[in-house]
Design a protein around this motif. Structure first.
Motif, PDB file in Angstrom:
ATOM      1  N   GLY A   1      -9.360 -64.247  33.923  1.00  0.00           N
ATOM      2  CA  GLY A   1     -10.340 -65.312  33.813  1.00  0.00           C
ATOM      3  C   GLY A   1     -10.550 -65.843  32.402  1.00  0.00           C
ATOM      4  O   GLY A   1     -11.386 -66.714  32.195  1.00  0.00           O
ATOM      5  N   ARG A   2      -9.771 -65.359  31.427  1.00  0.00           N
ATOM      6  CA  ARG A   2      -9.967 -65.771  30.036  1.00  0.00           C
ATOM      7  C   ARG A   2      -8.866 -66.714  29.539  1.00  0.00           C
ATOM      8  O   ARG A   2      -8.704 -66.912  28.338  1.00  0.00           O
TER       9      ARG A   2
ATOM     10  N   CYS B   1      -5.798 -71.280  38.013  1.00  0.00           N
ATOM     11  CA  CYS B   1      -6.530 -72.164  38.927  1.00  0.00           C
ATOM     12  C   CYS B   1      -7.677 -71.461  39.645  1.00  0.00           C
ATOM     13  O   CYS B   1      -8.718 -72.065  39.890  1.00  0.00           O
TER      14      CYS B   1
ATOM     15  N   ALA C   1      -9.464 -68.965  38.639  1.00  0.00           N
ATOM     16  CA  ALA C   1     -10.466 -68.368  37.762  1.00  0.00           C
ATOM     17  C   ALA C   1     -11.657 -69.308  37.616  1.00  0.00           C
ATOM     18  O   ALA C   1     -11.610 -70.473  38.021  1.00  0.00           O
ATOM     19  N   GLU C   2     -12.716 -68.805  36.998  1.00  0.00           N
ATOM     20  CA  GLU C   2     -13.961 -69.564  36.896  1.00  0.00           C
ATOM     21  C   GLU C   2     -13.766 -70.889  36.166  1.00  0.00           C
ATOM     22  O   GLU C   2     -14.328 -71.912  36.547  1.00  0.00           O
ATOM     23  N   PHE C   3     -12.979 -70.882  35.093  1.00  0.00           N
ATOM     24  CA  PHE C   3     -12.765 -72.093  34.306  1.00  0.00           C
ATOM     25  C   PHE C   3     -11.359 -72.645  34.555  1.00  0.00           C
ATOM     26  O   PHE C   3     -10.647 -73.027  33.618  1.00  0.00           O
ATOM     27  N   GLY C   4     -10.982 -72.683  35.845  1.00  0.00           N
ATOM     28  CA  GLY C   4      -9.631 -73.085  36.215  1.00  0.00           C
ATOM     29  C   GLY C   4      -9.270 -74.489  35.759  1.00  0.00           C
ATOM     30  O   GLY C   4      -8.196 -74.715  35.188  1.00  0.00           O
TER      31      GLY C   4
END
Length: 336
Positions: free
Chosen positions: A208-209, A287, A289-292
């Motif tokens: 997610g980073r 895609c 992940a939280e900040f995709g």
């Protein structure tokens, strides 16, 4: 997307193999193609519609099935509202010409907001980014994998997916060709996938980073004065805004959060910039992940500001057999 040669005697399949004359797959074949015969001959495969009754499943005709589905959809919509009906379309929907032609109008006729598909859990951030960067949700650029010298991949596993969104069968052969021309294949992934095992370098990242890492790579480009807009300079706006936005995300500031060293991040950026032809792609792992969407946007921007967009070996727009962009809506979001 692989060309197949299927030998048959009437309705009996005798053999399935890759078509060496297919210009895209050049004879490559994956297990899914071999399995077509098993699916076709499976005794449990439905060959007629069936209806659930009190005494079990009963075969019915196509006319009866279509009538019943239509009547019940209308009845449910009238009784509980149009959003009481939900639609899900999986990947096979876009591999079937009949479905491609008829599904859009059918789904629109239901007038439901509850519409889901493989896209919903796969590449929606790519459509979102294309909508804002290029003005159309279907303007999806792809890596020029056969001419690049440096392939930086985040959250993808092309040796298994055959290049999801890239449409590049036989990735094993294509990646081998990249190495044969002294190119580099670098993977960013929190786990050691089959593709990561074959990469020249694999960097583990905290899940997610990815957006943080990409922001740091862009920061490094600016810090080293390596901005290269090339022939796209007249079409690009907001470079100064971008530089200001990534200012807090220097490699030493994000290293601990992404699980990499400052030196590794800096080398990642420098190697990408120094390559004659490089391309960065953010795929499924980014895609979902939280900040995709931000991750996909940063990856695309990295290509743009290093001169690796709309150029050989970089990220490019394909010349499709069917121009979807010219014949479809540019898209939208936040409708509901």
């Amino acid at each position: 997307m692989c060309g197949l040669l299927i030998e048959h005697d009437g309705e009996k399949v005798l053999n399935i193999r890759g078509d060496k004359d297919d210009p895209l797959s050049t004879g490559h074949i994956c297990p899914k193609a071999f399995a077509l015969r098993d699916i076709y001959e499976d005794p449990d495969r439905l060959r007629t519609p069936i209806r659930r009754t009190a005494s079990g499943w009963q075969p019915i005709s196509w006319d009866d099935a279509l009538d019943e589905v239509s009547e019940r959809l209308i009845d449910v919509g009238r009784r509980f509202g149009k959003n009481s009906v939900a639609v899900y379309q999986g990947n096979p929907s876009v591999h079937n010409l009949g479905t491609i032609l008829t599904a859009p109008d059918f789904v629109r006729s239901l007038r439901t907001k509850n519409r889901y598909s493989a896209t919903s859990v796969d590449q929606l951030p790519h459509h979102f980014v294309s909508y804002y960067l290029f003005g159309h949700q279907h303007l999806l650029p792809v890596p020029d994998i056969d001419r690049t010298q440096h392939f930086l991949l985040l959250g993808g596993n092309p040796l298994v997916s055959n290049g999801s969104l890239m449409s590049a069968p036989n990735m094993r052969k294509r990646l081998a060709a990249l190495k044969a021309r002294d190119g580099q294949f670098v993977v960013i992934d929190p786990r050691k996938t089959k593709s990561a095992a074959k990469a020249d370098a694999h960097h583990f990242i905290v899940p997610g980073r990815d957006a943080l890492l990409l922001a740091a790579l862009i920061h490094r480009v600016f810090a080293q004065n390596q901005l290269e807009l090339g022939h796209l300079a007249d079409h690009i706006h907001g470079v100064e805004t971008l530089q200001t936005a990534v200012q807090p995300f220097a490699p030493d500031q994000v290293a601990a959060a992404v699980g990499m060293t400052t030196e590794a991040i800096e080398k990642l950026a420098d190697d990408f910039v120094r390559a004659d032809r490089a391309v960065c792609q953010a795929r499924l792992g980014v895609c979902v992940a939280e900040f995709g969407a931000l991750g996909v946007w940063f990856a695309t921007v990295l290509n743009i500001i290093t001169g690796n967009f709309d150029s050989a070996g970089g990220m490019m727009f394909a010349s499709p057999a069917v121009d979807i962009v010219a014949n479809s809506s540019r898209g939208g979001h936040d409708r509901w």
